[in-house]
Design a protein around this motif. Structure first.
Motif, short mmCIF file in Angstrom:
data_model
loop_
_atom_site.label_atom_id
_atom_site.label_comp_id
_atom_site.label_asym_id
_atom_site.label_seq_id
_atom_site.Cartn_x
_atom_site.Cartn_y
_atom_site.Cartn_z
N GLU A 44 0.89 -0.93 0.13
CA GLU A 44 0.00 0.11 0.08
C GLU A 44 0.90 1.29 0.01
O GLU A 44 0.56 2.34 -0.69
N GLU A 45 1.82 1.15 0.57
CA GLU A 45 2.77 2.41 0.61
C GLU A 45 3.23 2.69 -0.67
O GLU A 45 3.36 3.73 -1.22
N ALA A 46 3.89 1.57 -1.44
CA ALA A 46 4.29 1.61 -2.88
C ALA A 46 3.28 2.40 -3.82
O ALA A 46 3.50 3.16 -4.63
N VAL A 47 2.02 1.62 -3.82
CA VAL A 47 0.85 2.19 -4.46
C VAL A 47 0.60 3.62 -4.51
O VAL A 47 0.22 4.35 -5.06
N ALA A 48 0.57 3.97 -3.13
CA ALA A 48 0.08 5.34 -2.62
C ALA A 48 1.29 6.25 -3.09
O ALA A 48 1.12 7.56 -3.31
N ALA A 49 2.45 5.84 -3.70
CA ALA A 49 3.45 6.68 -4.19
C ALA A 49 3.51 6.64 -5.69
O ALA A 49 4.22 7.08 -6.45
N GLY A 50 2.38 5.93 -6.23
CA GLY A 50 2.08 6.14 -7.67
C GLY A 50 2.76 5.04 -8.41
O GLY A 50 2.93 4.61 -9.77
N THR A 140 3.94 12.95 7.24
CA THR A 140 3.44 13.69 6.12
C THR A 140 2.32 13.03 5.27
O THR A 140 2.02 11.70 5.61
N ASP A 141 1.76 13.75 4.70
CA ASP A 141 0.83 13.11 3.75
C ASP A 141 1.52 12.32 2.68
O ASP A 141 0.58 11.65 1.78
N VAL A 142 2.83 12.36 2.38
CA VAL A 142 3.35 11.64 1.46
C VAL A 142 4.12 10.49 1.95
O VAL A 142 4.76 10.44 2.85
N THR A 143 3.85 9.36 1.59
CA THR A 143 4.54 8.14 2.03
C THR A 143 6.07 8.35 2.12
O THR A 143 6.47 9.09 1.15
N VAL A 144 6.70 7.39 2.56
CA VAL A 144 8.17 7.41 2.47
C VAL A 144 8.94 7.11 1.20
O VAL A 144 9.56 7.85 0.57
N THR A 145 8.27 6.21 0.69
CA THR A 145 8.54 5.79 -0.85
C THR A 145 8.15 7.20 -1.68
O THR A 145 8.99 7.47 -2.56
N ILE A 251 14.21 10.80 6.32
CA ILE A 251 12.79 10.54 6.10
C ILE A 251 11.78 11.42 6.96
O ILE A 251 12.48 11.48 8.24
N ALA A 252 10.64 11.94 6.59
CA ALA A 252 9.82 12.28 7.73
C ALA A 252 8.76 11.28 7.83
O ALA A 252 8.11 10.86 7.12
N GLY A 253 9.18 10.45 9.11
CA GLY A 253 8.24 9.22 9.33
C GLY A 253 8.97 8.52 10.44
O GLY A 253 10.37 8.62 10.92
#
Length: 293
Positions: A44-50, A140-145, A251-253
């Motif tokens: 899910e992290e990867a998918v959220a990064a496009g 943040t609203d952006v995943t680490v990936t 990273i922010a996380g």
């Protein structure tokens, strides 16, 4: 023209010895964080990064990972018959997260060898590597990936996720030696594997996420076996660094190593307290337990 990161590789072939005896029969990547397996958080992290194309590197005895992301007709029919539509839709969504491929790492020759298995899948594209037993929770609203992908778009060079760790624990990690090139960006001078605190060039450790360009494969192909008689990814990164610029991103996380028992326990508590349906009761239970210590 800059290439977007559309592919990811998730190494998931290791034995999971830190979590024995549980991992004798169940892949460590399927250890649950509350009610969701770790590797699903990673996908899910990867998918959220496009990212929409994912290769999971597995090994013998890990078919349950593929089963998790496949449709399960009998179970879905049962949920439909019993009116559990919300749960049915949740399960169906798992199988449509991304275009997921699988490849076997025939011999467990280390993380570097696992990444090398992805050469044909990657082709000439930049790609992300996400370790399958580690959850990174972005602040943040952006995943680490996604943070790494944005940094790659800026520098067009490999970028490694970094996290600050206490110096008394620095000898457990691969550590970056580098100079600041932006607010959270560093240009790498070297990678130091598990240094003693007095020898560590920084407190910034590799945090289980990477964006690579395809020239990492040539470096991996000529990387000799290192620690544990395995092909170490960090060794290949040193070879690549001699040929091109590499960067690290603080990273922010927060990182949760769910492949360790302590990481599993602390992660379960933190993620459990986020669940509104049992947050209050769970917090009261934890306070009661703490009073008895």
């Amino acid at each position: 023209m800059k290439k977007q990161i559309r592919k990811a590789v998730i190494p998931a072939a290791g034995f999971g010895t830190r979590f024995l005896p549980f991992t004798k029969a169940v892949p460590k990547e399927l250890v649950p964080l509350v009610d969701k397996p770790v590797i699903q958080y990673v996908v899910e992290e990867a998918v959220a990064a496009g990212i929409d194309q994912i290769l999971i590197v597995t090994s013998s005895g890990k078919n349950a990972i593929q089963d998790h992301f496949n449709r399960t007709g009998d179970l879905e029919r049962r949920l439909e018959e019993t009116g559990k539509t919300a749960l049915l839709e949740e399960l169906r969504a798992i199988s449509s997260l991304a275009d997921i491929h699988y490849i076997y790492q025939q011999e467990l020759n280390g993380l570097g060898d696992a990444v090398l298995c992805a050469k044909s899948f990657v082709g000439d594209d930049p790609f992300a590597v996400l370790l399958g037993d580690t959850v990174l929770d972005s602040s943040t609203d952006v995943t680490v990936t996604g943070q790494l992908a944005a940094a790659y778009a800026e520098v067009e060079s490999p970028v490694t996720a970094l996290e600050p760790v206490p110096m008394e624990r620095i000898s457990r990690y691969g550590v970056m030696d580098g100079e600041q090139a932006g607010e959270a960006l560093y240009k790498v001078r070297g990678w130091i594997e598990k240094p003693a605190p007095e020898e560590a060039p920084s407190n910034l450790a590799i945090a289980s996420r990477y964006v690579f360009t395809p020239d990492i494969f040539a470096a991996l192909a000529r990387t000799p076996r290192g620690k544990g008689n395995e092909i170490q990814l960090t060794d290949a990164m040193r070879l690549l660094l001699a040929e091109r610029a590499m960067y690290g991103l603080r990273i922010a996380g927060k990182r949760y190593d769910l492949g360790s028992k302590l990481g599993f326990l602390t992660g379960t508590v933190e993620f459990g307290l986020r669940r509104p349906e049992f947050r209050e009761a769970f917090a009261a239970f934890l306070k009661e337990i703490a009073r008895g210590l």
